[in-house]
Design a protein around this motif. Structure first.
Motif, mmCIF file in Angstrom:
data_model
loop_
_atom_site.group_PDB
_atom_site.id
_atom_site.type_symbol
_atom_site.label_atom_id
_atom_site.label_comp_id
_atom_site.label_asym_id
_atom_site.label_seq_id
_atom_site.Cartn_x
_atom_site.Cartn_y
_atom_site.Cartn_z
ATOM 1 N N TYR A 196 56.910 29.398 27.179
ATOM 2 C CA TYR A 196 55.800 30.703 27.574
ATOM 3 C C TYR A 196 55.349 30.260 28.039
ATOM 4 O O TYR A 196 54.190 28.941 27.299
ATOM 5 N N TYR A 197 53.170 30.881 28.235
ATOM 6 C CA TYR A 197 51.697 30.749 28.434
ATOM 7 C C TYR A 197 51.608 30.565 27.126
ATOM 8 O O TYR A 197 52.172 31.064 25.872
ATOM 9 N N SER A 229 49.696 32.279 23.719
ATOM 10 C CA SER A 229 49.314 33.816 23.463
ATOM 11 C C SER A 229 48.116 35.123 24.543
ATOM 12 O O SER A 229 48.611 36.035 25.149
ATOM 13 N N LYS A 277 47.549 33.865 27.372
ATOM 14 C CA LYS A 277 47.580 33.925 28.569
ATOM 15 C C LYS A 277 49.369 35.135 29.063
ATOM 16 O O LYS A 277 49.141 34.797 30.249
ATOM 17 N N LEU A 278 49.423 35.336 27.596
ATOM 18 C CA LEU A 278 51.097 35.937 28.262
ATOM 19 C C LEU A 278 50.346 37.581 28.693
ATOM 20 O O LEU A 278 49.795 38.315 27.982
ATOM 21 N N LYS A 279 51.524 38.234 29.246
ATOM 22 C CA LYS A 279 51.789 39.369 29.427
ATOM 23 C C LYS A 279 52.485 40.225 28.688
ATOM 24 O O LYS A 279 53.494 39.985 27.833
ATOM 25 N N ALA A 280 51.957 41.404 28.714
ATOM 26 C CA ALA A 280 52.808 42.556 27.862
ATOM 27 C C ALA A 280 54.056 42.338 27.549
ATOM 28 O O ALA A 280 54.503 41.829 26.872
ATOM 29 N N GLU A 283 56.414 39.692 28.678
ATOM 30 C CA GLU A 283 56.572 38.200 27.742
ATOM 31 C C GLU A 283 55.698 38.691 26.605
ATOM 32 O O GLU A 283 57.254 37.725 26.025
ATOM 33 N N THR A 338 45.492 43.196 18.906
ATOM 34 C CA THR A 338 46.170 42.812 19.595
ATOM 35 C C THR A 338 47.586 44.045 20.081
ATOM 36 O O THR A 338 48.081 43.965 18.710
ATOM 37 N N MET A 355 49.579 43.414 21.433
ATOM 38 C CA MET A 355 51.069 42.418 21.982
ATOM 39 C C MET A 355 51.221 41.810 20.683
ATOM 40 O O MET A 355 52.752 41.289 20.605
ATOM 41 N N ASN A 365 52.450 36.619 18.483
ATOM 42 C CA ASN A 365 51.669 36.790 19.158
ATOM 43 C C ASN A 365 50.255 36.835 19.167
ATOM 44 O O ASN A 365 49.148 37.652 19.466
#
Length: 345
Positions: A29-30, A32, A34-37, A39, A91, A93, A109
């Motif tokens: 994974y990228y 945190s 750069k993460l999408k919801a 991911e 956050t 997420m 995250n």
């Protein structure tokens, strides 16, 4: 209330707690930021599964709390109990797995995918490390960490690359503050790669004369070296704080005693009190207990009050409509608690 607050025989006069934190990221994974919801949710699920399925001893001890399912009050209460960081609370997420006795939390995250945190009473870094390391082993059995043979564990911030370990000790240093020695302590800590911050770590101010000492870098440092630096400085500060208290007692005498008992008297009688004033007065009372002036109250009871008088805890307990009403409720709560402490003795 968190179980990591309890009386300690050796360093109870100065050291409140020891905390160990390990930063880890998943390789697929990228980072945190750069993460999408979706991911981020998958990262949370993978770690939760690793905890709940990877070891039967952990399965029944942890519960998952998603930030998106918590209101601001609940998040701030976790900050006040040192279970999560202020960054995680911001956050939607993020999530946290919390051990039932609140000595271990696994933040998900935040700046990194995983931050394992262990917090124990007193000067107890090695045991805190041992517990964090065991939790880390359980996770690593089922997860694939981002790791480089040359650099070690890869993290979002370069200062955490390597062991990914951040150790910190929370200390009560009223005498060193009173004598104006903290600037010198800060400079000395910086010279050996350590940082001294406020009660809630990075970006926070000292309240109630409480400070956190932690390492600033992990790359090129092994665990033993980090332990030695932090524990060595902590023991020096314990010694210097005790010396400073003896000096104050000898040179201020009745004035020091008067300051302590005026603080106790104010706490026992005030009708309005904000959290900053309460922390300052409770720090004086804690000092009075530790120096033997006050006999009917324990340091553990004051350490609990340090948390319970914080804004979110007061909002949860009393649901005041305004900050002014909260200050009135806080003053009443402190009076009531002190009365109970003294009656119980």
């Amino acid at each position: 209330m968190p179980k990591w607050i309890k009386a300690n025989e050796d360093e109870s006069n100065v050291v409140i707690s020891s905390r160990m934190r390990l930063a880890r990221n998943l390789s697929n994974y990228y980072f945190s930021n750069k993460l999408k919801a979706g991911e981020a949710a998958q990262v949370t699920k993978e770690v939760e599964d690793a905890v709940m399925s990877g070891n039967s001893a952990l399965k029944d001890q942890f519960s998952l709390h998603n930030m998106k399912d918590m209101d601001e009050l609940e998040r701030v209460m976790l900050i006040e109990k040192h279970m999560i960081s202020r960054e995680l609370a911001k956050t939607e997420m993020g999530a946290v797995l919390i051990k039932e006795d609140e000595t271990v939390s696994i933040m998900l995250n935040e700046e990194d995918h995983i931050r394992i945190q262990t917090i124990l009473p007193g000067l107890n870094l090695e045991k805190a490390w041992d517990i964090a390391d065991k939790v880390d082993d359980v996770l690593e059995e089922r997860l694939h960490y981002a790791f480089d043979e040359r650099f070690g564990y890869l993290t979002a911030c370069p200062t955490n690359v390597g062991t990914g370990m951040r150790a910190s000790i929370m200390m009560h240093l009223p005498a060193l503050v009173e004598m104006g020695y903290m600037d010198g302590v800060l400079k000395a800590a910086n010279q050996i790669g350590l940082a001294i911050r406020g009660i809630y770590g990075e970006g926070s101010n000292s309240r109630g004369n409480i400070f956190q000492i932690s390492n600033q870098l992990t790359l090129g440092r092994n665990e033993k070296e980090l332990f030695a630096n932090i524990t060595g400085l902590a023991k020096q500060l314990v010694s210097k704080e005790i010396e400073a208290r003896s000096f104050l007692k000898k040179n201020q005498g009745i004035k020091l005693e008067d300051k302590i008992f005026r603080s106790l008297g104010t706490l026992q009688s005030a009708r309005v009190m904000d959290s900053a004033e309460a922390m300052s007065l409770l720090s004086n009372v804690k000092l009075g207990i530790e120096m033997g002036y006050i006999k009917d109250i324990s340091t553990r009871e004051i350490d609990l009050l340090f948390i319970r008088i914080q804004p979110a805890h007061q909002l949860k307990m009393f649901n005041p409509k305004t900050p002014g009403e909260r200050d009135v409720k806080r003053a009443g709560f402190i009076r009531e608690q002190l009365e109970k402490m003294i009656e119980d003795k």
